[in-house]
Design a protein around this motif. Structure first.
Motif, short mmCIF file in Angstrom:
data_model
loop_
_atom_site.label_atom_id
_atom_site.label_comp_id
_atom_site.label_asym_id
_atom_site.label_seq_id
_atom_site.Cartn_x
_atom_site.Cartn_y
_atom_site.Cartn_z
N THR A 71 -10.15 10.23 -9.46
CA THR A 71 -9.35 9.16 -9.98
C THR A 71 -8.39 9.89 -11.22
O THR A 71 -9.15 10.43 -12.12
N ASN B 78 -4.05 2.09 -5.89
CA ASN B 78 -4.88 1.12 -5.76
C ASN B 78 -4.80 -0.06 -6.86
O ASN B 78 -4.99 0.17 -7.74
N PRO C 15 -9.69 -3.94 -2.82
CA PRO C 15 -9.62 -3.50 -1.72
C PRO C 15 -8.69 -4.05 -0.76
O PRO C 15 -8.66 -5.27 -0.46
N HIS D 193 -12.08 2.21 -0.98
CA HIS D 193 -11.08 2.47 -1.82
C HIS D 193 -11.25 2.74 -3.29
O HIS D 193 -11.96 1.63 -3.90
N ASP E 206 2.41 3.56 2.58
CA ASP E 206 1.05 3.95 3.40
C ASP E 206 1.69 4.45 4.90
O ASP E 206 2.69 3.65 5.10
N GLU F 76 0.92 -1.15 -0.09
CA GLU F 76 -0.06 0.16 0.03
C GLU F 76 0.86 1.13 0.08
O GLU F 76 1.93 1.40 0.86
N THR G 294 -5.77 7.53 -6.79
CA THR G 294 -6.71 8.52 -6.67
C THR G 294 -6.15 9.58 -5.37
O THR G 294 -5.21 9.36 -4.89
N ARG H 21 -3.08 8.24 -3.84
CA ARG H 21 -3.08 6.86 -3.41
C ARG H 21 -3.00 5.73 -4.52
O ARG H 21 -4.08 5.93 -5.40
N SER I 7 -11.92 -0.49 -6.22
CA SER I 7 -12.42 -1.75 -5.78
C SER I 7 -13.50 -2.33 -6.64
O SER I 7 -13.33 -3.71 -6.68
#
Length: 144
Positions: free
Chosen positions: A113, A74, A78, A92, A128, A57, A103, A72, A95
């Motif tokens: 996004t 992804n 999720p 998130h 993270d 992450e 995002t 972030r 997902s």
């Protein structure tokens, strides 16, 4: 200050000059001898990020609308469950689609996004805050 710090610490404080808080803290810690025998590297240093371990992450520093933003990543599933933001729970982004994406949190319940074509390299990755690499900085109480 004499009620909290001994005279040598006060002298280091008085002599320390730096352009920003992070540099000031590093200079203070060096002046107090707290960093003797330690090599200090900045997590933003591209050379450091290149050799860092892979993390599941993370955030990515990418260009967006003429500036560098931290988005972030992804992978399309999720990875840590819904995020608690204010009084609401948010999934998130990505997902449902299964597609990797980046995002940005605009504030409140609003997210952006970024285009799927946004490419990034390891030098742009920041773990993270829940990752041990970030937690080490928090344990040291120096997160800037």
């Amino acid at each position: 200050m004499p009620n909290y710090v001994e005279r040598p610490g006060i002298e280091v404080f008085k002599k320390t000059v730096a352009a920003n808080v992070a540099d000031f803290c590093l200079a203070m810690y060096r002046g107090l001898g707290l960093l003797d025998g330690l090599r200090v590297v900045r997590s933003s240093d591209p050379a450091f990020r290149r050799v860092a371990c892979d993390v599941p992450e993370f955030f990515v520093d990418v260009p967006h609308e003429g500036e560098i933003v931290r988005a972030r990543f992804n992978a399309g599933a999720p990875v840590s469950g819904p995020a608690r933001i204010g009084g609401t729970t948010q999934k998130h982004a990505g997902s449902e689609t299964g597609a990797p994406m980046l995002t940005l949190h605009e504030g409140g319940d609003s997210f952006i996004t970024l285009p799927a074509t946004t490419a990034f390299a390891k030098e742009q990755i920041k773990p993270d805050a829940r990752h041990p690499a970030s937690l080490d900085a928090i344990r040291l109480r120096c997160t800037h």
